[in-house]
Design a protein around this motif. Structure first.
Motif, mmCIF file in Angstrom:
data_model
loop_
_atom_site.group_PDB
_atom_site.id
_atom_site.type_symbol
_atom_site.label_atom_id
_atom_site.label_comp_id
_atom_site.label_asym_id
_atom_site.label_seq_id
_atom_site.Cartn_x
_atom_site.Cartn_y
_atom_site.Cartn_z
ATOM 1 N N GLY A 30 -0.123 -13.597 3.604
ATOM 2 C CA GLY A 30 -0.667 -12.725 2.750
ATOM 3 C C GLY A 30 -0.338 -11.322 3.074
ATOM 4 O O GLY A 30 -0.447 -10.451 2.210
ATOM 5 N N ILE A 31 0.369 -11.086 4.167
ATOM 6 C CA ILE A 31 0.990 -9.829 4.539
ATOM 7 C C ILE A 31 2.294 -10.023 3.799
ATOM 8 O O ILE A 31 3.242 -10.639 4.280
ATOM 9 C CB ILE A 31 1.216 -9.665 6.050
ATOM 10 N N VAL A 32 2.598 -8.936 3.019
ATOM 11 C CA VAL A 32 4.075 -8.885 2.155
ATOM 12 C C VAL A 32 4.908 -8.213 2.623
ATOM 13 O O VAL A 32 6.063 -8.260 2.921
ATOM 14 C CB VAL A 32 3.478 -8.350 0.598
ATOM 15 N N ILE B 219 -0.777 0.025 12.516
ATOM 16 C CA ILE B 219 0.132 -1.042 11.468
ATOM 17 C C ILE B 219 -0.132 -0.563 10.457
ATOM 18 O O ILE B 219 -1.473 -0.760 9.975
ATOM 19 C CB ILE B 219 -0.007 -2.540 11.949
ATOM 20 N N ILE B 220 0.840 -0.362 9.214
ATOM 21 C CA ILE B 220 0.628 0.047 7.894
ATOM 22 C C ILE B 220 1.305 -1.030 7.167
ATOM 23 O O ILE B 220 2.383 -1.584 7.421
ATOM 24 C CB ILE B 220 1.102 1.394 7.457
ATOM 25 N N VAL B 221 0.281 -1.908 6.386
ATOM 26 C CA VAL B 221 0.858 -2.927 5.749
ATOM 27 C C VAL B 221 0.424 -2.969 4.203
ATOM 28 O O VAL B 221 -0.311 -2.145 3.917
ATOM 29 C CB VAL B 221 0.182 -4.324 6.284
ATOM 30 N N ALA B 222 1.285 -3.859 3.452
ATOM 31 C CA ALA B 222 0.954 -4.252 2.156
ATOM 32 C C ALA B 222 0.814 -5.556 2.076
ATOM 33 O O ALA B 222 1.074 -6.606 2.499
ATOM 34 C CB ALA B 222 2.340 -3.840 1.303
ATOM 35 N N VAL B 223 -0.336 -5.834 1.300
ATOM 36 C CA VAL B 223 -0.856 -7.436 1.179
ATOM 37 C C VAL B 223 -0.837 -7.738 -0.235
ATOM 38 O O VAL B 223 -0.537 -7.046 -1.205
ATOM 39 C CB VAL B 223 -2.402 -7.355 1.593
ATOM 40 N N ASN C 279 -5.118 -1.035 15.103
ATOM 41 C CA ASN C 279 -5.715 -0.540 13.736
ATOM 42 C C ASN C 279 -4.734 -0.740 12.788
ATOM 43 O O ASN C 279 -3.526 -0.533 12.625
ATOM 44 C CB ASN C 279 -5.637 1.097 13.892
ATOM 45 N N VAL C 280 -5.263 -1.483 11.633
ATOM 46 C CA VAL C 280 -4.422 -1.869 10.568
ATOM 47 C C VAL C 280 -4.936 -1.110 9.195
ATOM 48 O O VAL C 280 -5.871 -1.141 8.944
ATOM 49 C CB VAL C 280 -4.540 -3.380 10.426
ATOM 50 N N PHE C 281 -3.917 -0.329 8.523
ATOM 51 C CA PHE C 281 -4.075 0.171 7.565
ATOM 52 C C PHE C 281 -3.453 -0.406 6.073
ATOM 53 O O PHE C 281 -2.147 -0.696 6.450
ATOM 54 C CB PHE C 281 -3.447 1.767 7.538
ATOM 55 N N VAL C 282 -4.267 -0.820 5.457
ATOM 56 C CA VAL C 282 -3.751 -1.403 4.191
ATOM 57 C C VAL C 282 -3.283 -0.434 3.276
ATOM 58 O O VAL C 282 -4.222 0.373 2.514
ATOM 59 C CB VAL C 282 -4.725 -2.395 3.634
ATOM 60 N N GLN C 283 -2.074 -0.162 3.029
ATOM 61 C CA GLN C 283 -1.591 0.857 2.160
ATOM 62 C C GLN C 283 -1.241 0.492 0.759
ATOM 63 O O GLN C 283 -1.190 1.394 -0.209
ATOM 64 C CB GLN C 283 -0.511 1.686 2.804
ATOM 65 N N ASN C 284 -0.846 -0.771 0.611
ATOM 66 C CA ASN C 284 -0.397 -1.041 -0.801
ATOM 67 C C ASN C 284 -0.731 -2.769 -1.041
ATOM 68 O O ASN C 284 -1.005 -3.405 -0.267
ATOM 69 C CB ASN C 284 1.085 -1.067 -0.881
ATOM 70 N N ILE C 285 -0.994 -2.885 -2.109
ATOM 71 C CA ILE C 285 -1.407 -4.378 -2.898
ATOM 72 C C ILE C 285 -0.085 -4.796 -3.772
ATOM 73 O O ILE C 285 0.197 -4.054 -4.613
ATOM 74 C CB ILE C 285 -2.599 -4.560 -3.339
ATOM 75 N N ILE C 286 0.502 -5.834 -3.433
ATOM 76 C CA ILE C 286 1.657 -6.171 -4.378
ATOM 77 C C ILE C 286 1.161 -7.348 -5.147
ATOM 78 O O ILE C 286 0.788 -8.488 -4.342
ATOM 79 C CB ILE C 286 2.948 -6.670 -3.393
#
Length: 130
Positions: free
Chosen positions: A34-36, A73-77, A110-117
């Protein structure tokens, strides 16, 4: 006599850099379905363009203190996943990996969702159907 054994075993100081912890955290976060990807921000993206190297620590900021570490952590899901569940798995996996490999206590992740792919459909399947 027990103190002498401790001195013989402990022959120096081991220090783990922030970069090592961020690489461990980046790899552990990327293992979760789920983490892209992880976002490095503008400067990290420019560095990647010029060097051509992908950094496993991009999008990860670590603050290591004496015996503990806090990790951002900054992630795209991937589109369609349940974000709270994926982020919870990321936090658990990162905590487990960092604590087991470094011996540091993780005080916060701390996880920050910054984008959805949105994943593109597989082109091979479309060609077969046509």
């Amino acid at each position: 006599m027990e103190e002498n054994r401790k001195d013989e075993v402990n022959i120096g100081i081991v220090k783990i850099s922030d970069e090592v912890v961020s690489v461990i955290a980046g790899i552990a976060a990327g293992e979760i379905k789920g983490i892209v990807g992880m976002n490095a921000g503008v400067t990290g993206g420019i560095t990647q363009i010029f060097t051509g190297k992908k950094s496993t620590s991009k999008g990860v900021k670590v603050n290591v203190e004496e015996e503990s570490a806090s990790i951002d952590i900054i992630v795209a899901v991937e589109y369609g996943v349940k974000i709270p569940e994926v982020i919870s798995q990321v936090q658990e996996n990162v905590k487990r990996a960092v604590e087991s490999m470094t011996g540091l206590k993780v005080s916060a992740i701390n996880v920050f969702v910054q984008n959805i792919i949105v994943q593109k459909p597989n082109l091979k399947n479309e060609e077969k159907e046509a």
